[in-house]
Design an enzyme around this catalytic site. Structure first.
Site: not given
Ligand code: AMP
Length: 206
Positions: A15, A86, A120, A153, A164
Site C-alpha cells: 500500500k 482497519r 523490510r 521498524r 499484525r
Molecule cells: P502501518 O504502518 O499501516 O502498518 O501501521 C502501523 C501501526 O499503526 C499499526 O500496527 C497500528 O498499531 C497503528 N495503526 C495504523 N493505522 C491504524 C488504524 N487505521 N487504526 C488503528 N491503528 C492503526
C-alpha cells in the site's frame, strides 16, 4: 478531476509503495495513519500514547485515528488513503465524512507478507522502502534515494508482524468484505511486479 482513492490490503501488501506513486501521478495527498501515528507515538491521549499499541501490533483506539483522518481529509482535495479503515467502525466513520471514487484491494498471500515485512528496511530520513532480498539498496544500510540510514521498524519483527496479520484478518477482512458486498471493490494481485500492480490500479481509478 479530483481523485479519492482507498487502498486496502494487509501490512506488507504494498500500500505504501503504490500510494506514493499514485500521489505523484495524480498530484493528490497521501494520507497514511501509520506514518501519522509513527510521527506522534508519544502523543498523550485519553487512551495513553499510540506507542504501546503499535509496539504490540494492536490497533490504536478508533477516536484517535478517526481524528487524524478527519483532519487530513479536511485539508485534501484529492487523496489516496492508506492504512485506514482497519475495522468496520472506522469504515462507517469514513463513509460519514467522505465519498470515495475508487476502492482497491491488494491481495497477497500470508507467507509472502511475513517475508516482506521481516525483510523490510525503511529510510529513517525520507521513508523510502527497501527489502534485504527482494529490493536491496546498492549499499548495505544506505538509502539509494537520499543517502539516509536504513532501519528496521520496531513492529517488523517476525512476532509482531504475525500479530499484525492476525489483527488484519480479524478486523480488516470484514471491511474488505463490506466493500466487496457493495460491489465497489477492485481486486488486484499484489504479488505481481510493482509496475504491473500500479498499471492495474491506474486502470481501476480511470
Ligand atoms: P502501518 O504502518 O499501516 O502498518 O501501521 C502501523 C501501526 O499503526 C499499526 O500496527 C497500528 O498499531 C497503528 N495503526 C495504523 N493505522 C491504524 C488504524 N487505521 N487504526 C488503528 N491503528 C492503526
Amino acid at each position: 478531476m479530483s481523485h479519492r482513492i482507498l487502498l486496502l490490503g494487509a501490512p506488507g501488501a504494498g500500500k505504501g509503495t503504490q500510494s506514493t506513486k499514485l500521489a505523484a501521478e495524480y498530484g493528490i495527498d497521501h494520507i497514511t495513519t501509520g506514518d501519522a501515528l509513527r510521527a506522534n507515538k508519544d502523543m498523550e491521549t485519553e487512551y495513553g500514547t499510540p506507542r504501546s499499541f503499535m509496539e504490540a501490533g494492536e490497533l490504536v483506539p478508533d477516536p484517535v485515528v478517526n481524528e487524524i483522518v478527519q483532519a487530513a481529509l479536511d485539508d485534501a482535495d484529492g487523496f489516496v488513503l492508506d492504512g485506514y479503515p482497519r475495522n468496520l467502525d472506522q469504515a462507517e466513520y469514513l463513509s460519514e465524512i467522505t465519498d470515495l471514487d475508487a476502492v482497491v484491494f491488494l491481495d497477497v498471500d500470508e507467507e509472502v507478507l511475513v517475508d516482506r515485512l521481516t525483510g523490510r528496511r525503511v529510510c529513517d530520513d525520507c521513508g523510502a522502502n527497501f527489502h534485504v532480498d527482494f529490493q536491496p539498496p546498492e549499499e548495505d544500510g544506505v538509502c539509494d534515494d537520499c543517502g539516509g540510514e536504513l532501519i528496521q521498524r520496531d513492529d517488523d519483527t517476525e512476532e509482531t508482524a504475525r500479530e499484525r496479520l492476525h489483527v488484519f484478518y480479524d478486523n480488516t477482512e470484514p471491511v474488505i468484505e463490506h466493500f466487496r458486498d457493495e460491489g465497489d471493490l477492485v481486486e488486484v494481485d499484489g504479488e505481481a511486479p510493482p509496475d504491473d500492480v500500479f498499471d492495474r490500479i491506474r486502470n481501476a481509478v480511470e
